[in-house]
Write a protein that holds these residues in place. Sequence first.
Motif, PDB file in Angstrom:
ATOM      1  N   ARG A  89      40.924 -20.577 112.067  1.00 44.22           N
ATOM      2  CA  ARG A  89      41.435 -20.848 113.413  1.00 44.22           C
ATOM      3  C   ARG A  89      42.892 -21.302 113.361  1.00 44.22           C
ATOM      4  O   ARG A  89      43.727 -20.827 114.125  1.00 44.22           O
ATOM      5  N   GLU A  90      43.218 -22.195 112.452  1.00 41.19           N
ATOM      6  CA  GLU A  90      44.590 -22.689 112.335  1.00 41.19           C
ATOM      7  C   GLU A  90      45.531 -21.570 111.899  1.00 41.19           C
ATOM      8  O   GLU A  90      46.646 -21.444 112.412  1.00 41.19           O
ATOM      9  N   VAL A  91      45.086 -20.726 110.974  1.00 42.61           N
ATOM     10  CA  VAL A  91      45.906 -19.575 110.546  1.00 42.61           C
ATOM     11  C   VAL A  91      46.163 -18.659 111.739  1.00 42.61           C
ATOM     12  O   VAL A  91      47.295 -18.216 111.967  1.00 42.61           O
ATOM     13  N   GLY A  92      45.123 -18.378 112.512  1.00 40.81           N
ATOM     14  CA  GLY A  92      45.265 -17.515 113.685  1.00 40.81           C
ATOM     15  C   GLY A  92      46.227 -18.076 114.705  1.00 40.81           C
ATOM     16  O   GLY A  92      47.079 -17.360 115.244  1.00 40.81           O
ATOM     17  N   ARG A  93      46.112 -19.365 114.977  1.00 42.33           N
ATOM     18  CA  ARG A  93      47.007 -20.005 115.958  1.00 42.33           C
ATOM     19  C   ARG A  93      48.461 -20.005 115.482  1.00 42.33           C
ATOM     20  O   ARG A  93      49.375 -19.748 116.259  1.00 42.33           O
ATOM     21  N   ARG A  94      48.657 -20.282 114.205  1.00 43.98           N
ATOM     22  CA  ARG A  94      50.024 -20.283 113.663  1.00 43.98           C
ATOM     23  C   ARG A  94      50.627 -18.887 113.712  1.00 43.98           C
ATOM     24  O   ARG A  94      51.803 -18.718 114.050  1.00 43.98           O
ATOM     25  N   LEU A  95      49.813 -17.894 113.376  1.00 45.90           N
ATOM     26  CA  LEU A  95      50.293 -16.515 113.402  1.00 45.90           C
ATOM     27  C   LEU A  95      50.633 -16.098 114.838  1.00 45.90           C
ATOM     28  O   LEU A  95      51.688 -15.503 115.080  1.00 45.90           O
ATOM     29  N   ASP A  96      49.766 -16.420 115.788  1.00 40.38           N
ATOM     30  CA  ASP A  96      50.005 -16.076 117.189  1.00 40.38           C
ATOM     31  C   ASP A  96      51.304 -16.718 117.689  1.00 40.38           C
ATOM     32  O   ASP A  96      52.120 -16.060 118.336  1.00 40.38           O
ATOM     33  N   ALA A  97      51.511 -17.982 117.362  1.00 40.17           N
ATOM     34  CA  ALA A  97      52.737 -18.677 117.775  1.00 40.17           C
ATOM     35  C   ALA A  97      53.965 -18.049 117.119  1.00 40.17           C
ATOM     36  O   ALA A  97      55.009 -17.887 117.763  1.00 40.17           O
ATOM     37  N   LEU A  98      53.836 -17.647 115.859  1.00 39.92           N
ATOM     38  CA  LEU A  98      54.943 -17.005 115.152  1.00 39.92           C
ATOM     39  C   LEU A  98      55.291 -15.664 115.801  1.00 39.92           C
ATOM     40  O   LEU A  98      56.464 -15.340 115.984  1.00 39.92           O
TER      41      LEU A  98
END
Length: 189
Positions: A89-98
Motif C-alpha cells: 500500500r505504501e509503495v502504491g501511494r508513493r508511486l501514485d504521488a510520484l
Amino acid sequence: MTGKPSKPTSKATKKTAAKATARTTVQKATAKKIVAKKTAATSAAASAKPRVAASDPPRLLSGGNPQIPKGYGDAPVQAYLAAMPGWKREVGRRLDALVERTVPSVHKAVKWNTPLYGVEEGSWFLAMHCFDRYVKLTFFRGAALSPVPAERSKIEGVRYHHIHERDPFDETLLGDWIAQASRLPGERM
C-alpha cells in the motif's frame, strides 16, 4: 359389410389406456411441482446470499491483487491503493504521488484490476499490479527508456520493474522513467 371395420375393444384395453393417461397426467404434475420447488429454492438461495455492501473491503485476488471495478479517474485508483495489502500500500501511494508530481495532467484508470496512467485517456504509459512478493510496474514502451528496466516481457518493447518489500524506493530513477515514458506514445487499451 359396409363402413369401417370396428376395432375390438375390451375392458382390459380401456383400463390400460386410462392408466397410461393417468400416469402421464401425474408425471406432468410431478414435473411441474419439481420445477416450482427448484425455482423457489433458487430464489430463496439467491436472496439468502450475503450481499457485498459498498463499504465492504475489496476482495484480494491471487497474489494479493485487489479486485476493483473498472473505472476512469482518480477515485478507482485511490480505491485500489487503499486495498493494496501490507507494505505494498505504501509503495502504491508513493508511486501514485510520484506520477502526479512528474506528470501533473496525468489521466488514471483501473482496468483488469490494474491501475493505469496516461497522458491522455485510453493511451497508457504505466501500469501497476500486486503480486505475492512484489509490486510490478509495467512500462509499455520500456525498451525505449534509459536505462532500460531490467525485467523483460514476451511483448516487444514492454519492460517491467519489480519492487520488493526490502527494496529501496528509488524516487530519482522511477521519476526519470515516468517522465520519459510519459513523452512516448501510449499503449491504446
